[in-house]
Design an enzyme around this catalytic site. Structure first.
Site, PDB file in Angstrom:
ATOM      1  N   GLU A  72       4.759  10.756  65.521  1.00 48.15           N
ATOM      2  CA  GLU A  72       3.652  11.087  64.615  1.00 48.15           C
ATOM      3  C   GLU A  72       3.686  12.542  64.145  1.00 48.15           C
ATOM      4  O   GLU A  72       2.940  12.913  63.230  1.00 48.15           O
ATOM      5  CB  GLU A  72       2.303  10.789  65.293  1.00 48.15           C
ATOM      6  CG  GLU A  72       1.814  11.805  66.297  1.00 48.15           C
ATOM      7  CD  GLU A  72       2.474  11.763  67.676  1.00 48.15           C
ATOM      8  OE1 GLU A  72       1.896  12.351  68.607  1.00 48.15           O
ATOM      9  OE2 GLU A  72       3.560  11.154  67.816  1.00 48.15           O
ATOM     10  N   CYS A 104       3.935  10.550  74.514  1.00 52.38           N
ATOM     11  CA  CYS A 104       3.972  11.834  75.225  1.00 52.38           C
ATOM     12  C   CYS A 104       3.020  11.788  76.429  1.00 52.38           C
ATOM     13  O   CYS A 104       3.321  11.123  77.411  1.00 52.38           O
ATOM     14  CB  CYS A 104       3.706  13.010  74.291  1.00 52.38           C
ATOM     15  SG  CYS A 104       4.238  14.603  74.999  1.00 52.38           S
ATOM     16  N   HIS A 115       7.419  12.403  69.933  1.00 48.49           N
ATOM     17  CA  HIS A 115       6.252  12.381  69.050  1.00 48.49           C
ATOM     18  C   HIS A 115       6.653  11.876  67.657  1.00 48.49           C
ATOM     19  O   HIS A 115       6.853  12.687  66.739  1.00 48.49           O
ATOM     20  CB  HIS A 115       5.662  13.783  68.907  1.00 48.49           C
ATOM     21  CG  HIS A 115       4.812  14.230  70.041  1.00 48.49           C
ATOM     22  ND1 HIS A 115       3.527  13.768  70.232  1.00 48.49           N
ATOM     23  CD2 HIS A 115       5.058  15.100  71.047  1.00 48.49           C
ATOM     24  CE1 HIS A 115       3.002  14.349  71.298  1.00 48.49           C
ATOM     25  NE2 HIS A 115       3.914  15.159  71.820  1.00 48.49           N
TER      26      HIS A 115
END
Length: 227
Positions: free
Chosen positions: A174, A94, A172
């Site tokens: 994560e 990002c 993302h």
């Protein structure tokens, strides 16, 4: 293999008790793949002494814009260029994706098309991965030498490869769905249009390809490289 996490922002304070901060999320994402981790809070101007303090580097997301005037951005861009020149593997996610592109000569803008939020399909060649997104800024012109390796309907340069030196993604991997729901509650209301937030909520759940992208990141870090 030691991965140095360059932290460029913080998860919302009221989400951290459950989710941890951004480095915690990346450690969970890459757990079980033979890595150890150390974090430097570059957002607070805490930088490694050299690019060789880790075997690979990972730059996190941030609520800041890569093009904004923050004290940590010029030294971070210089450190990115040093990593690139030294051929130490580098991953950006990002904001990390954006700041690497900007540091190496690309262009990042607040996208006129608005926001991408929640589960999003990204085309990686013949493979489609569903990954969580949370961004308005994006890379609109990759730097020289970067190759676009993924796109979405919203983002033309959703992942970039810089030969064997860097791999960066706009999404993302994560962020689990629970964290996206938390962002909707803490950062989305009144900022992201309500229909986009509702659509993101409706799309949550399987499939999610975060594990597949984690494998790709791990393979990138551990791949043999030119001396």
């Amino acid at each position: 293999m030691r991965i140095g996490i360059l932290q460029t922002g913080d998860a919302p304070a009221d989400l951290r008790p459950e989710s941890g901060d951004y480095p915690d999320m990346f450690q969970r994402l890459l757990d079980g793949r033979g890595f150890t981790f150390r974090t430097w809070r570059v957002v607070d101007l805490e930088f490694p002494a050299t690019v060789h303090e880790a075997d690979g580097w990972l730059i996190t997301g941030s609520r800041h814009g890569a093009y904004e005037d923050h004290a940590f951005i010029p030294p971070l861009e210089a450190f990115i260029r040093d990593i690139h020149a030294a051929r130490v593997p580098l991953v950006g996610v990002c904001f990390g994706h954006q700041i690497i592109a900007q540091a190496l000569g690309g262009r990042v803008e607040k996208f006129a098309g608005g926001w991408s939020v929640g589960p999003t399909d990204y085309r990686f060649g013949d493979e489609t991965l569903t990954l969580n997104a949370w961004h308005q800024d994006q890379v609109v012109a990759p730097p020289p030498g970067a190759r676009t390796v993924a796109q979405s309907d919203f983002c033309a340069h959703a992942a970039l490869a810089y030969d064997d030196r860097a791999f960066t993604v706009q999404a993302h991997p994560e962020f689990p769905d629970a964290f996206i729901r938390g962002l909707i509650r803490t950062r989305g209301k009144g900022v992201v249009p309500d229909p986009l937030l509702a659509g993101a909520e409706a799309r949550m759940g399987p499939p999610n390809s975060a594990g597949r992208l984690a494998d790709h990141i791990a393979d990138f870090f551990t791949a043999p490289r030119q001396a």
